[in-house]
Design a protein around this motif. Structure first.
Motif, PDB file in Angstrom:
ATOM      1  N   LEU A   1       0.830  -1.204   0.000  1.00  0.00           N
ATOM      2  CA  LEU A   1       0.000   0.000   0.000  1.00  0.00           C
ATOM      3  C   LEU A   1       0.868   1.259   0.000  1.00  0.00           C
ATOM      4  CD1 LEU A   1      -2.798  -1.107   2.500  1.00  0.00           C
ATOM      5  CD2 LEU A   1      -2.898  -1.028  -0.002  1.00  0.00           C
ATOM      6  N   ASN A   2       2.006   1.184   0.690  1.00  0.00           N
ATOM      7  CA  ASN A   2       2.922   2.324   0.706  1.00  0.00           C
ATOM      8  C   ASN A   2       3.474   2.591  -0.689  1.00  0.00           C
ATOM      9  OD1 ASN A   2       3.680   4.200   2.620  1.00  0.00           O
ATOM     10  ND2 ASN A   2       5.700   3.279   2.938  1.00  0.00           N
ATOM     11  N   ALA A   3       3.828   1.506  -1.391  1.00  0.00           N
ATOM     12  CA  ALA A   3       4.339   1.652  -2.754  1.00  0.00           C
ATOM     13  C   ALA A   3       3.278   2.236  -3.676  1.00  0.00           C
ATOM     14  CB  ALA A   3       4.809   0.299  -3.277  1.00  0.00           C
ATOM     15  N   ILE A   4       2.034   1.770  -3.519  1.00  0.00           N
ATOM     16  CA  ILE A   4       0.935   2.308  -4.327  1.00  0.00           C
ATOM     17  C   ILE A   4       0.772   3.805  -4.062  1.00  0.00           C
ATOM     18  CG2 ILE A   4      -1.571   2.241  -4.659  1.00  0.00           C
ATOM     19  CD1 ILE A   4      -1.390  -0.806  -4.045  1.00  0.00           C
ATOM     20  N   ALA A   5       0.802   4.162  -2.769  1.00  0.00           N
ATOM     21  CA  ALA A   5       0.628   5.576  -2.406  1.00  0.00           C
ATOM     22  C   ALA A   5       1.724   6.460  -3.003  1.00  0.00           C
ATOM     23  CB  ALA A   5       0.602   5.712  -0.884  1.00  0.00           C
ATOM     24  N   SER A   6       2.940   5.913  -3.107  1.00  0.00           N
ATOM     25  CA  SER A   6       4.055   6.718  -3.616  1.00  0.00           C
ATOM     26  C   SER A   6       3.892   7.082  -5.086  1.00  0.00           C
ATOM     27  CB  SER A   6       5.380   5.969  -3.411  1.00  0.00           C
ATOM     28  OG  SER A   6       5.452   4.843  -4.261  1.00  0.00           O
ATOM     29  N   PHE A   7       3.052   6.340  -5.816  1.00  0.00           N
ATOM     30  CA  PHE A   7       2.860   6.607  -7.245  1.00  0.00           C
ATOM     31  C   PHE A   7       1.597   7.425  -7.539  1.00  0.00           C
ATOM     32  CE2 PHE A   7       5.582   2.795  -7.517  1.00  0.00           C
ATOM     33  CZ  PHE A   7       6.518   3.244  -8.450  1.00  0.00           C
ATOM     34  N   ILE A   8       0.779   7.654  -6.534  1.00  0.00           N
ATOM     35  CA  ILE A   8      -0.511   8.302  -6.788  1.00  0.00           C
ATOM     36  C   ILE A   8      -0.337   9.675  -7.449  1.00  0.00           C
ATOM     37  CG2 ILE A   8      -2.513   9.364  -5.654  1.00  0.00           C
ATOM     38  CD1 ILE A   8      -2.546   7.002  -3.743  1.00  0.00           C
ATOM     39  N   ASN A   9       0.621  10.478  -6.952  1.00  0.00           N
ATOM     40  CA  ASN A   9       0.817  11.821  -7.504  1.00  0.00           C
ATOM     41  C   ASN A   9       1.763  11.829  -8.704  1.00  0.00           C
ATOM     42  OD1 ASN A   9      -0.869  13.087  -5.600  1.00  0.00           O
ATOM     43  ND2 ASN A   9       0.784  13.127  -4.082  1.00  0.00           N
ATOM     44  N   THR A  10       2.791  10.986  -8.640  1.00  0.00           N
ATOM     45  CA  THR A  10       3.811  11.024  -9.694  1.00  0.00           C
ATOM     46  C   THR A  10       3.431  10.194 -10.920  1.00  0.00           C
ATOM     47  OG1 THR A  10       4.994   9.183  -8.688  1.00  0.00           O
ATOM     48  CG2 THR A  10       5.632  11.409  -8.012  1.00  0.00           C
TER      49      THR A  10
ATOM     50  N   PRO B   1      -0.072   8.271 -11.717  1.00  0.00           N
ATOM     51  CA  PRO B   1      -1.393   7.724 -11.371  1.00  0.00           C
ATOM     52  C   PRO B   1      -1.709   6.419 -12.105  1.00  0.00           C
ATOM     53  CG  PRO B   1      -1.532  10.086 -11.775  1.00  0.00           C
ATOM     54  CD  PRO B   1      -0.160   9.672 -12.197  1.00  0.00           C
ATOM     55  N   ALA B   2      -1.288   6.304 -13.355  1.00  0.00           N
ATOM     56  CA  ALA B   2      -1.560   5.073 -14.112  1.00  0.00           C
ATOM     57  C   ALA B   2      -0.866   3.879 -13.462  1.00  0.00           C
ATOM     58  CB  ALA B   2      -1.105   5.234 -15.556  1.00  0.00           C
ATOM     59  N   LYS B   3       0.374   4.095 -13.004  1.00  0.00           N
ATOM     60  CA  LYS B   3       1.115   3.033 -12.322  1.00  0.00           C
ATOM     61  C   LYS B   3       0.436   2.669 -11.006  1.00  0.00           C
ATOM     62  CE  LYS B   3       4.785   0.417 -11.526  1.00  0.00           C
ATOM     63  NZ  LYS B   3       5.082  -0.792 -12.327  1.00  0.00           N
ATOM     64  N   ALA B   4      -0.031   3.687 -10.286  1.00  0.00           N
ATOM     65  CA  ALA B   4      -0.718   3.441  -9.019  1.00  0.00           C
ATOM     66  C   ALA B   4      -1.984   2.606  -9.256  1.00  0.00           C
ATOM     67  CB  ALA B   4      -1.065   4.764  -8.341  1.00  0.00           C
ATOM     68  N   ARG B   5      -2.725   2.946 -10.302  1.00  0.00           N
ATOM     69  CA  ARG B   5      -3.946   2.195 -10.612  1.00  0.00           C
ATOM     70  C   ARG B   5      -3.611   0.743 -10.968  1.00  0.00           C
ATOM     71  NH1 ARG B   5      -6.861   0.600 -14.954  1.00  0.00           N
ATOM     72  NH2 ARG B   5      -9.139   0.568 -14.734  1.00  0.00           N
ATOM     73  N   GLU B   6      -2.554   0.543 -11.732  1.00  0.00           N
ATOM     74  CA  GLU B   6      -2.136  -0.810 -12.107  1.00  0.00           C
ATOM     75  C   GLU B   6      -1.781  -1.630 -10.878  1.00  0.00           C
ATOM     76  OE1 GLU B   6       1.700  -2.909 -14.242  1.00  0.00           O
ATOM     77  OE2 GLU B   6       1.134  -0.880 -14.868  1.00  0.00           O
ATOM     78  N   LEU B   7      -1.078  -1.013  -9.931  1.00  0.00           N
ATOM     79  CA  LEU B   7      -0.687  -1.722  -8.723  1.00  0.00           C
ATOM     80  C   LEU B   7      -1.891  -2.045  -7.833  1.00  0.00           C
ATOM     81  CD1 LEU B   7       2.612   0.165  -7.780  1.00  0.00           C
ATOM     82  CD2 LEU B   7       2.379  -2.139  -8.758  1.00  0.00           C
ATOM     83  N   VAL B   8      -2.873  -1.148  -7.808  1.00  0.00           N
ATOM     84  CA  VAL B   8      -4.096  -1.416  -7.047  1.00  0.00           C
ATOM     85  C   VAL B   8      -4.794  -2.656  -7.603  1.00  0.00           C
ATOM     86  CG1 VAL B   8      -6.432  -0.593  -6.572  1.00  0.00           C
ATOM     87  CG2 VAL B   8      -4.488   0.928  -6.232  1.00  0.00           C
ATOM     88  N   LEU B   9      -4.853  -2.767  -8.933  1.00  0.00           N
ATOM     89  CA  LEU B   9      -5.485  -3.931  -9.558  1.00  0.00           C
ATOM     90  C   LEU B   9      -4.696  -5.206  -9.264  1.00  0.00           C
ATOM     91  CD1 LEU B   9      -6.514  -2.417 -13.024  1.00  0.00           C
ATOM     92  CD2 LEU B   9      -7.977  -2.885 -11.042  1.00  0.00           C
ATOM     93  N   GLU B  10      -3.366  -5.113  -9.293  1.00  0.00           N
ATOM     94  CA  GLU B  10      -2.539  -6.274  -8.968  1.00  0.00           C
ATOM     95  C   GLU B  10      -2.753  -6.705  -7.514  1.00  0.00           C
ATOM     96  OE1 GLU B  10      -1.081  -7.957 -11.090  1.00  0.00           O
ATOM     97  OE2 GLU B  10      -0.818  -6.617 -12.798  1.00  0.00           O
ATOM     98  N   PHE B  11      -2.843  -5.714  -6.620  1.00  0.00           N
ATOM     99  CA  PHE B  11      -3.081  -6.013  -5.214  1.00  0.00           C
ATOM    100  C   PHE B  11      -4.437  -6.700  -5.035  1.00  0.00           C
ATOM    101  CE2 PHE B  11      -4.449  -4.869  -0.891  1.00  0.00           C
ATOM    102  CZ  PHE B  11      -3.352  -5.334  -0.162  1.00  0.00           C
ATOM    103  N   ALA B  12      -5.441  -6.216  -5.750  1.00  0.00           N
ATOM    104  CA  ALA B  12      -6.777  -6.816  -5.664  1.00  0.00           C
ATOM    105  C   ALA B  12      -6.761  -8.246  -6.195  1.00  0.00           C
ATOM    106  CB  ALA B  12      -7.778  -5.976  -6.447  1.00  0.00           C
ATOM    107  N   ASP B  13      -6.073  -8.471  -7.332  1.00  0.00           N
ATOM    108  CA  ASP B  13      -5.999  -9.818  -7.901  1.00  0.00           C
ATOM    109  C   ASP B  13      -5.288 -10.772  -6.961  1.00  0.00           C
ATOM    110  OD1 ASP B  13      -7.361  -9.190 -10.186  1.00  0.00           O
ATOM    111  OD2 ASP B  13      -5.581  -8.851 -11.410  1.00  0.00           O
ATOM    112  N   PHE B  14      -4.181 -10.306  -6.390  1.00  0.00           N
ATOM    113  CA  PHE B  14      -3.398 -11.166  -5.502  1.00  0.00           C
ATOM    114  C   PHE B  14      -4.197 -11.559  -4.259  1.00  0.00           C
ATOM    115  CE2 PHE B  14      -0.546 -11.484  -1.801  1.00  0.00           C
ATOM    116  CZ  PHE B  14       0.159 -12.608  -2.165  1.00  0.00           C
ATOM    117  N   THR B  15      -4.822 -10.595  -3.626  1.00  0.00           N
ATOM    118  CA  THR B  15      -5.576 -10.892  -2.401  1.00  0.00           C
ATOM    119  C   THR B  15      -6.828 -11.715  -2.708  1.00  0.00           C
ATOM    120  OG1 THR B  15      -6.645  -8.716  -2.581  1.00  0.00           O
ATOM    121  CG2 THR B  15      -4.731  -8.891  -1.136  1.00  0.00           C
ATOM    122  N   ARG B  16      -7.481 -11.453  -3.842  1.00  0.00           N
ATOM    123  CA  ARG B  16      -8.673 -12.240  -4.191  1.00  0.00           C
ATOM    124  C   ARG B  16      -8.310 -13.707  -4.377  1.00  0.00           C
ATOM    125  NH1 ARG B  16     -10.670  -9.239  -7.921  1.00  0.00           N
ATOM    126  NH2 ARG B  16      -9.548 -10.175  -9.677  1.00  0.00           N
TER     127      ARG B  16
END
Length: 406
Positions: A206-215, A217-232
């Motif tokens: 989550l920290n890594a995702i947060a670090s990309f939100i401003n710099t 955003p597309a990378k942050a969104r991709e990581l959120v989806l990966e996190f969701a897939d992994f946990t699901r």
């Protein structure tokens, strides 16, 4: 030729054909009886056949959902007029005359209380009189119910046979309990593997995702989806088995999240044979090996390192390995871990090893090559063909190539 002679000839021909047919039929009967064996051999076969058909139906106990079908086979096995299966709660399943239900519970309770077969003579019904032999079903030393055989009269042979069948039923109940214990153990081990997904990893992701939100955003969104897939995938609640391809998808998501943190310090190489992607493996059996390589192999190594994941086709088997060039493990510590000691250390290795041995046998446990400072290589070998084991359905929203970007 006169008509009478023609009729006589025809009648002779028919008689001859009938006689030949009788001879051939008798010959077939004699040959068939020889193939089936002696009367004793036929009786043995019939007994074993009935017992085998009832065996799996009794794994749920004498009051299970298949008790009615099991009772049919047991009645034929004992050759009694009617038969009752009574479970530990007193519920009665009758095969034969329903009139015996009224007394079966009482007879079963008496046999259970005494711990040995009981005989009841002259049980009166409206239109007849019969006897009964009741024997307790003692599974793991505790009463699991009783079997009651009704016949007129009950002879000593039926009493002994009822006791033997009750002991055999108890063995099937114990096997069912063992199966349930194994299933519960497997579920507990999967829960332990899920618990291994540490708060530390979740926090870092989550920290890594947060670090990309401003710099980015597309990378942050991709990581959120990966996190969701992994946990699901990791926390899904159905299916004991999956495929190599599905495990690789989960590993893909996991490593994308870790690379967001490690950057170029984490390198991945893959050698995957397409033929093994559909091989069925226990759920969460490869991903924990990769997580172990990252957490215990590379995380504490200065400069990071490389993980190599291999899935090779080896005839009737798929050979899967995870290798890292990290800090390695002391062989003495590894031996303690695989033996069940050192709680909290390398939980993934221990649980995957135990589950592989449980499913495929001890010869299919993990093979680990490691030493301090020499990295770690973990190998597993599973059959490609596994009748009766079905992988849970894949997530249709994901593509099916199972690739991980290096």
């Amino acid at each position: 030729m006169p008509e009478s002679m023609l009729l006589a000839a025809a009648a002779g021909f028919v008689a001859g054909a009938v006689a030949l047919g009788v001879v051939l039929a008798l010959r077939r009967i004699v040959v068939a009886s020889k193939e089936l064996g002696t009367d004793v051999e036929q009786a043995t076969y019939q007994t074993l056949h009935l017992a085998s058909r009832a065996a799996t139906q009794l794994r749920g106990g004498p009051g299970g959902v298949d008790a009615m079908r099991a009772g049919r086979h047991l009645r034929a096995l004992l050759g009694c007029e009617s038969l009752a299966l009574v479970d530990a709660s007193g519920a009665v399943t009758v095969e034969g005359d329903e009139a015996v239900r009224a007394v079966a519970g009482r007879l079963a309770a008496a046999a259970t209380a005494s711990g040995k077969p009981q005989v009841q003579r002259r049980i009166r019904f409206a239109d007849r009189e019969t006897d009964a032999a009741a024997a307790p079903i003692l599974a793991s030393g505790s009463p699991a119910g009783a079997i009651v055989a009704f016949a007129a009269p009950v002879r000593a042979g039926l009493v002994r046979a009822t006791g033997e069948v009750a002991a055999w039923v108890a063995a099937q109940v114990e096997l069912g309990e063992l199966d349930a214990s194994r299933a519960a153990l497997a579920e507990a081990e999967v829960r332990a593997l899920r618990a291994q997904i540490s708060p530390h990893f979740i926090y870092n992701s989550l920290n890594a995702i947060a670090s990309f939100i401003n710099t980015d955003p597309a990378k942050a969104r991709e990581l959120v989806l990966e996190f969701a897939d992994f946990t699901r995938y990791s926390f899904r609640r159905h299916g004991d088995y999956t495929t190599v391809a599905e495990e690789l998808r989960s590993i893909d998501s996991y490593l994308r999240l870790e690379r967001a943190r490690f950057g170029d310090r984490l390198k991945v190489a893959l050698k995957i044979a397409p033929e093994v992607l559909s091989t069925v493996v226990p759920f969460l059996s490869i991903q924990p090996l990769v997580e172990n390589a990252v957490r215990h192999g590379l995380e504490s190594k200065e400069g990071g390192g490389r993980i190599t994941i291999t899935a090779a086709d080896s005839g009737a088997f798929a050979e899967i390995s995870v290798e890292d060039d990290g800090v390695g493990i002391d062989p003495a510590v590894l031996e303690t871990v695989l033996a069940g000691g050192a709680p909290g250390e390398h939980v993934g290795l221990r649980n995957v090893d135990a589950r592989l041995r449980q499913v495929y046998g001890d010869e299919h446990g993990l093979v680990v090559e490691t030493n301090v400072g020499a990295g770690t290589l973990v190998r597993m070998r599973v059959p490609k063909s596994q009748p009766g084991r079905v992988a849970a359905s894949a997530d249709p929203s994901r593509d099916a190539d199972g690739r991980i970007e290096p």
